[in-house]
Scaffold this motif. Structure first.
Motif, PDB file in Angstrom:
ATOM      1  N   LEU A 132       0.812  -1.224   0.000  1.00  0.00           N
ATOM      2  CA  LEU A 132       0.000   0.000   0.000  1.00  0.00           C
ATOM      3  C   LEU A 132       0.846   1.275   0.000  1.00  0.00           C
ATOM      4  CD1 LEU A 132      -2.728   1.416   0.053  1.00  0.00           C
ATOM      5  CD2 LEU A 132      -2.767   1.133   2.544  1.00  0.00           C
ATOM      6  N   ALA A 133       1.936   1.297   0.755  1.00  0.00           N
ATOM      7  CA  ALA A 133       2.755   2.522   0.806  1.00  0.00           C
ATOM      8  C   ALA A 133       3.310   2.844  -0.581  1.00  0.00           C
ATOM      9  CB  ALA A 133       3.889   2.360   1.818  1.00  0.00           C
ATOM     10  N   ALA A 134       3.796   1.827  -1.275  1.00  0.00           N
ATOM     11  CA  ALA A 134       4.362   2.041  -2.616  1.00  0.00           C
ATOM     12  C   ALA A 134       3.283   2.536  -3.576  1.00  0.00           C
ATOM     13  CB  ALA A 134       4.984   0.746  -3.132  1.00  0.00           C
ATOM     14  N   TYR A 135       2.096   1.973  -3.453  1.00  0.00           N
ATOM     15  CA  TYR A 135       0.970   2.400  -4.301  1.00  0.00           C
ATOM     16  C   TYR A 135       0.642   3.875  -4.064  1.00  0.00           C
ATOM     17  CZ  TYR A 135      -3.867   2.993  -5.871  1.00  0.00           C
ATOM     18  OH  TYR A 135      -5.007   3.476  -6.458  1.00  0.00           O
ATOM     19  N   ALA A 138       3.378   6.151  -5.299  1.00  0.00           N
ATOM     20  CA  ALA A 138       3.376   6.196  -6.771  1.00  0.00           C
ATOM     21  C   ALA A 138       2.247   7.071  -7.301  1.00  0.00           C
ATOM     22  CB  ALA A 138       3.260   4.779  -7.339  1.00  0.00           C
ATOM     23  N   ARG A 139       1.149   7.165  -6.539  1.00  0.00           N
ATOM     24  CA  ARG A 139       0.006   7.982  -6.948  1.00  0.00           C
ATOM     25  C   ARG A 139       0.159   9.436  -6.533  1.00  0.00           C
ATOM     26  NH1 ARG A 139      -4.993   6.253  -7.039  1.00  0.00           N
ATOM     27  NH2 ARG A 139      -5.208   8.337  -7.894  1.00  0.00           N
ATOM     28  N   GLY A 140       1.257   9.769  -5.848  1.00  0.00           N
ATOM     29  CA  GLY A 140       1.484  11.150  -5.425  1.00  0.00           C
ATOM     30  C   GLY A 140       0.670  11.563  -4.216  1.00  0.00           C
ATOM     31  N   ILE A 141       0.174  10.589  -3.476  1.00  0.00           N
ATOM     32  CA  ILE A 141      -0.643  10.878  -2.289  1.00  0.00           C
ATOM     33  C   ILE A 141       0.262  11.083  -1.075  1.00  0.00           C
ATOM     34  CG2 ILE A 141      -2.274   9.780  -0.679  1.00  0.00           C
ATOM     35  CD1 ILE A 141      -3.566   8.634  -3.378  1.00  0.00           C
TER      36      ILE A 141
END
Ligand code: VGL
Ligand code: ZN
Length: 206
Positions: A132-135, A138-141
């Motif tokens: 989840l952290a990588a996701y 990667a989404r700029g959140i």
């Protein structure tokens, strides 16, 4: 809500609602609160507790043990829970009344039979990542608003791990309910404050 924020809806599943395997008192009252605030978020991620029937966290899989006792496992102390959220069952389904059609990802957790996972980020061995952290990176959140069940277990662990992974984390307290066992809720709020996790009411969102 700014576009670098995401709403994380933790375990809004029948298993944690009244009548569920691990019922949280008043757990279903969070659903309308989540439905009301979800349109403020362009980014929504859901989690789903998703255990195999032989999961190590189930008291039923430890002969002679009762729910809410603790046992020692290789990764540390584990609470034994009533059987809940078994993969593919109604108990594991998200509440039918939840209205978050824009949700982009469902993170399932607790699917390794020998390891529990309260956190949406890292399993209870404190090593295995859910991705989840990588996701989110990667989404700029950069900011995560958390709600769901239960405040003192999955919401709390997820919020602390969000901070550890470099995100701003804010718990929306009226959109959560707690198991509150042996002072666990009070302890969770203290740990959350120490970790720099914010705490707001849904009415403060705009
Ligand atoms: C949870 C205990 C066991 C939670 C999940 O969602 O807080 N708690 N499994
Ligand atoms: Zn569980």
């Amino acid at each position: 809500m700014n576009i670098a924020a995401a709403l994380l809806v933790v375990d809004a599943q029948y298993g944690f609602m009244p009548g569920g395997g691990l019922a949280v008192a008043d757990g279903d009252s969070i659903v309308p609160v989540i439905n009301q605030m979800a349109p403020l978020f362009a980014n929504v991620v859901l989690t789903q507790d998703w255990h195999p029937a032989n999961h190590v966290s189930f008291a039923a899989n430890h002969p002679g043990r009762q729910p809410f006792e603790t046992i020692a496992l290789p990764y540390g102390e584990q609470v034994l829970w009533p059987t809940h959220c078994v993969q593919g069952t109604r108990d594991a389904a998200l509440h039918d009344d939840l209205r978050v059609p824009q949700a982009q990802l469902i993170i399932r957790k607790g699917f390794h039979s020998e390891v529990d996972s309260y956190s949406a980020f890292v399993e209870a061995d404190r090593k295995t990542s859910t991705g989840l952290a990588a996701y989110l990176h990667a989404r700029g959140i950069t900011s995560l608003y958390l709600c769901g069940l239960a405040t003192d277990y999955c919401v709390s662990w997820s919020a602390q791990d969000a901070r550890a992974a470099g995100f701003e984390a804010i718990v929306i307290e009226d959109a959560c309910r707690a198991i509150d066992m042996n002072g666990s809720l009070e302890k969770a709020w203290a740990s959350l404050a120490a970790a720099g996790v914010g705490r707001i009411h849904s009415s403060q969102l705009a």
